[in-house]
Write an enzyme that holds these catalytic residues in place. Structure first.
Site, PDB file in Angstrom:
ATOM      1  N   TYR A 137       0.823  -1.206   0.000  1.00  0.00           N
ATOM      2  CA  TYR A 137       0.000   0.000   0.000  1.00  0.00           C
ATOM      3  C   TYR A 137       0.865   1.268   0.000  1.00  0.00           C
ATOM      4  O   TYR A 137       0.449   2.299  -0.496  1.00  0.00           O
ATOM      5  CB  TYR A 137      -0.922   0.042   1.236  1.00  0.00           C
ATOM      6  N   LYS A 187       4.071 -15.355   1.904  1.00  0.00           N
ATOM      7  CA  LYS A 187       4.228 -16.010   0.597  1.00  0.00           C
ATOM      8  C   LYS A 187       5.730 -16.201   0.391  1.00  0.00           C
ATOM      9  O   LYS A 187       6.314 -15.703  -0.562  1.00  0.00           O
ATOM     10  CB  LYS A 187       3.586 -15.119  -0.486  1.00  0.00           C
ATOM     11  N   ASP A 219      -1.974 -18.516   0.139  1.00  0.00           N
ATOM     12  CA  ASP A 219      -2.982 -19.252  -0.637  1.00  0.00           C
ATOM     13  C   ASP A 219      -3.551 -20.406   0.188  1.00  0.00           C
ATOM     14  O   ASP A 219      -4.757 -20.667   0.188  1.00  0.00           O
ATOM     15  CB  ASP A 219      -2.423 -19.719  -1.996  1.00  0.00           C
ATOM     16  N   ASP A 243      -5.924  -7.413   4.028  1.00  0.00           N
ATOM     17  CA  ASP A 243      -7.111  -6.817   3.409  1.00  0.00           C
ATOM     18  C   ASP A 243      -7.970  -7.918   2.799  1.00  0.00           C
ATOM     19  O   ASP A 243      -9.185  -7.975   2.997  1.00  0.00           O
ATOM     20  CB  ASP A 243      -6.670  -5.813   2.335  1.00  0.00           C
ATOM     21  N   ASP A 247     -11.692  -9.913   4.440  1.00  0.00           N
ATOM     22  CA  ASP A 247     -13.004  -9.974   3.780  1.00  0.00           C
ATOM     23  C   ASP A 247     -13.475 -11.422   3.641  1.00  0.00           C
ATOM     24  O   ASP A 247     -14.653 -11.722   3.803  1.00  0.00           O
ATOM     25  CB  ASP A 247     -12.958  -9.323   2.385  1.00  0.00           C
TER      26      ASP A 247
HETATM   27  C1  IPM Z   1     -10.249  -1.856   4.345  1.00  0.00           C
HETATM   28  C2  IPM Z   1     -10.638  -1.198   3.059  1.00  0.00           C
HETATM   29  C3  IPM Z   1      -9.544  -0.217   2.680  1.00  0.00           C
HETATM   30  C4  IPM Z   1      -8.272  -0.998   2.484  1.00  0.00           C
HETATM   31  C5  IPM Z   1      -9.865   0.655   1.448  1.00  0.00           C
HETATM   32  C6  IPM Z   1     -11.168   1.393   1.602  1.00  0.00           C
HETATM   33  C7  IPM Z   1      -8.739   1.583   1.142  1.00  0.00           C
HETATM   34  O1  IPM Z   1     -10.861  -2.140   2.054  1.00  0.00           O
HETATM   35  O2  IPM Z   1     -10.086  -1.139   5.353  1.00  0.00           O
HETATM   36  O3  IPM Z   1     -10.098  -3.079   4.371  1.00  0.00           O
HETATM   37  O4  IPM Z   1      -8.027  -1.554   1.417  1.00  0.00           O
HETATM   38  O5  IPM Z   1      -7.489  -1.070   3.419  1.00  0.00           O
HETATM   39 MN    MN Z   2     -10.698  -4.198   2.721  1.00  0.00          MN
END
Ligand code: IPM
Ligand code: MN
Length: 357
Positions: A137, A187, A219, A243, A247
């Site tokens: 990032y 990784k 993975d 990240d 999710d």
């Molecule tokens: C998160 C979000 C952020 C990230 C975005 C909105 C920049 O997806 O906090 O997980 O990628 O970190």
């Molecule tokens: Mn995210």
């Protein structure tokens, strides 16, 4: 002086869910001063930068930030510094919020909301510790170029040993308060940063002989998360892996709308540690404004805020128990089943339980 919370609702469903979290906070802690300021697309639309100076100044004097979400489709394709997300990028960087803690829990009664079989997710309780101020990032160079007439782009994954050491310590310290098990994700079969990561995490582990450490390739970790998620206690990983896997892990809980997060750094104040607290769900522009977003993640983020930034464990537990009781009594938002309550009605149900305890 009253404890001050910088409330940054942002975009999409952010304002709808943060409003409910603030209502909950007002019941549990009427002494808090909650001041609101624009951020993200809400600021850009008003002709301001994604993180306006006044918003930054409010955060500087606050004990903690309660954040909604940033991101709007109208900014897709724009450069990072013209996008709503830039606000989060700057807050994380400038307040050195290097440790993102994302607890994943399946509430009793919600096992059936997950796309996985209930017997796989029932009782799940793990936490992802994501490095938040380094890696791909933030590494330089990070740009688009034209080379020999061809459009190219580069992002850079870069880590320094101290950055890995400090996030590893967050994970090991947290594991000690839980089941004393850390899984480090990397990784290392391909990436140099991962080979450094694995070496440094292993070295830090020597300071924690009472904590078990495993390593997994990212993975494989993605696969294990849906195969046998209860094998995990604390997972620690670099920024982008975190990240993505957070999710994925969110889906185990049935809905991304139930998961809170804390972003912590080195700053402390008299009452605790400065931090930014936000639902991990993002702005969800498709359902924004409909009054159907799940406020749970925002409400539980407020609980994490009380615990970590204000040292108020009792207040945090009170909120968490009220949310648990609300689900146990069958209340649902549309992401979790029927009959579904609106955002406000669900929060009302939580508040009713707070008032009766
Ligand atoms: C998160 C979000 C952020 C990230 C975005 C909105 C920049 O997806 O906090 O997980 O990628 O970190
Ligand atoms: Mn995210």
């Amino acid at each position: 002086m009253k404890p001050t919370i910088a409330v940054l609702p942002g975009d999409g469903i952010g304002p709808e869910v943060v409003r409910e979290a603030v209502r909950v906070l007002a019941i549990v802690r009427p002494d808090l001063e909650c001041s609101e300021a624009p951020v993200g697309g809400a600021a850009l639309r008003a002709g301001l930068p994604a993180l306006p100076d006044a918003t930054r100044a409010l955060c500087e004097r606050a004990d903690a930030i309660l954040f909604g979400s940033v991101g709007l489709p109208e900014y897709d394709g724009k450069p990072l510094d013209a996008r709503p997300e830039y606000a989060l990028f700057l807050l994380r960087r400038d307040f050195e919020l290097f440790a993102n803690v994302r607890p994943v829990r399946v509430f009793s009664g919600l096992e059936f909301a997950s796309t996985l079989k209930p017997e796989i997710v029932s009782g799940l309780d793990c936490t992802i510790v994501r490095e938040l101020t380094g890696g791909i990032y933030y590494g330089q160079p990070k740009e688009q170029r034209v080379v020999d007439g061809v459009e190219c782009a580069v992002d850079t994954m870069y880590y320094r040993t101290p950055e890995i050491e400090r996030i590893a310590r967050v994970a090991f310290d947290l594991a000690r308060t839980r089941r004393s098990h850390v899984t480090s994700v990397d990784k290392q079969n391909i990436l140099e940063t991962s080979r450094l990561w694995r070496r440094v995490v292993t070295r830090v582990a020597a300071e924690y002989p009472d904590v078990r450490l495993d390593h997994l390739l990212v993975d494989t970790a993605a696969m294990q998360l849906v195969r046998n998620p209860r094998a995990f206690d604390v997972m620690v990983m670099e920024n982008m892996f975190g990240d993505i896997l957070s999710d994925e892990a969110a889906m185990l809980a049935g809905s991304i709308g139930t998961l809170p997060s804390a972003s912590l750094g080195t700053r402390t104040h008299a009452r605790g540690r400065f931090g930014l607290y936000e639902p991990i769900s993002g702005s969800a522009p498709d359902i924004a404004g409909k009054g159907i977003a799940n406020p749970t993640a925002a409400i539980l983020s407020a609980a994490m805020l009380l615990r970590t930034s204000l040292g108020d464990e009792a207040g945090a537990l009170r909120i968490e128990r009220a949310v648990e009781a609300t689900f146990a009594d069958g209340a649902r938002t549309v992401d979790l089943g029927t009959p579904a309550s609106s955002t406000t009605a669900f929060a009302d149900a939580v508040i009713a339980r707070l008032q009766s305890t």
